[in-house]
Design an enzyme around this catalytic site. Structure first.
Site, short mmCIF file in Angstrom:
data_model
loop_
_atom_site.label_atom_id
_atom_site.label_comp_id
_atom_site.label_asym_id
_atom_site.label_seq_id
_atom_site.Cartn_x
_atom_site.Cartn_y
_atom_site.Cartn_z
N ARG A 1 15.82 28.86 1.35
CA ARG A 1 15.20 29.47 2.53
C ARG A 1 16.24 29.48 3.64
O ARG A 1 16.68 28.44 4.08
CB ARG A 1 13.95 28.70 2.95
N LYS B 1 13.72 39.23 2.20
CA LYS B 1 14.33 39.20 3.54
C LYS B 1 15.68 38.48 3.48
O LYS B 1 16.67 38.97 4.01
CB LYS B 1 13.38 38.48 4.50
N ASP B 2 15.73 37.33 2.84
CA ASP B 2 16.97 36.56 2.77
C ASP B 2 18.00 37.21 1.86
O ASP B 2 19.20 37.08 2.07
CB ASP B 2 16.69 35.13 2.29
N HIS C 1 19.62 28.14 10.36
CA HIS C 1 19.15 27.01 9.56
C HIS C 1 18.59 27.48 8.22
O HIS C 1 17.94 28.51 8.16
CB HIS C 1 18.05 26.26 10.32
N TYR D 1 8.71 20.99 10.02
CA TYR D 1 9.58 21.28 11.16
C TYR D 1 8.78 21.13 12.45
O TYR D 1 7.67 21.64 12.54
CB TYR D 1 10.05 22.73 11.21
N HIS E 1 18.11 31.19 8.77
CA HIS E 1 17.28 31.84 9.78
C HIS E 1 17.61 31.40 11.20
O HIS E 1 18.00 30.26 11.43
CB HIS E 1 15.80 31.56 9.51
N ASP F 1 4.54 23.31 15.17
CA ASP F 1 4.92 22.65 13.92
C ASP F 1 4.70 23.61 12.76
O ASP F 1 3.74 24.38 12.75
CB ASP F 1 4.06 21.40 13.68
N GLU G 1 7.84 6.52 11.20
CA GLU G 1 7.88 7.17 12.50
C GLU G 1 8.85 8.34 12.39
O GLU G 1 9.97 8.18 11.93
CB GLU G 1 8.34 6.20 13.57
N LYS H 1 14.91 22.39 16.36
CA LYS H 1 14.01 21.94 15.29
C LYS H 1 14.27 20.48 14.97
O LYS H 1 15.40 20.01 15.08
CB LYS H 1 14.24 22.74 14.00
N ARG I 1 0.81 -1.22 0.00
CA ARG I 1 0.00 0.00 0.00
C ARG I 1 0.84 1.26 0.00
O ARG I 1 0.38 2.33 -0.37
CB ARG I 1 -0.91 0.04 1.23
#
Length: 178
Positions: free
Chosen positions: A54, A161-162, A113, A126, A57, A43, A28, A66, A23
């Protein structure tokens, strides 16, 4: 599920279990007992297209630990140690993560990160130890020569911003992280 060390003290690979059958699979991602001293009340999920970068930060007042999991696509995930008392201050660690991998990536507070989307598109989830604190958000320049991150692209797609607000490594000597 177990934690594996990386070349920098702090970040860890969370080796997970994947249960496959005809399937599909069940994976986990996180069990509290592997990081019992860290709570993850917040989250976040991001979607990006190929060549979107990205980062890098960090929250300077309320550093976030994280757990990063890629649920679709492939990324180059990068962290930079900004804990000025750390032996690895200013060093970076990069790791490729895809939705097919059997691990997630744990990043403690005090690390900048960011990631680059390597596939046509990607979705990244995250778990964060602190809520977003807009007043303490900061950005390390993704191309800071003092850090020397090796990106597989010269002209990534960046947010304003970045692109415009990135600080240099030496600017972070004024902050006190865990």
């Amino acid at each position: 599920m177990k934690l594996l060390k990386t070349k920098i003290i702090g970040p860890k690979i969370i080796k997970t279990k994947i249960f496959k059958d005809k399937r599909g699979f069940l994976k986990e991602v996180y069990i509290k007992k592997i990081l019992p001293k860290v709570d993850f009340p917040f989250d976040v999920m991001s979607y990006s297209k190929k060549n979107v970068l990205r980062g890098m930060h960090i929250q300077t007042e309320k550093p976030q630990a994280k757990i990063v999991t890629v649920t679709h696509g492939k990324i180059l995930d990068v962290v930079v140690d900004l804990r000025k008392k750390s032996k690895s201050f200013g060093k970076f660690l990069s790791i490729k993560i895809s939705d097919k991998d059997d691990f997630s990536f744990y990043i403690p507070g005090g690390f900048a990160h960011g990631f680059l989307c390597l596939s046509k598109e990607c979705t990244v989830n995250y778990k964060c130890s602190e809520y977003r604190d807009q007043k303490s958000e900061s950005t390390l320049a993704w191309n800071d020569k003092d850090v020397g991150i090796i990106w597989p692209i010269n002209s990534p797609i960046l947010s304003s911003k970045d692109k415009n607000l990135g600080l240099n490594l030496k600017d972070f000597l004024n902050f006190n992280f865990i």
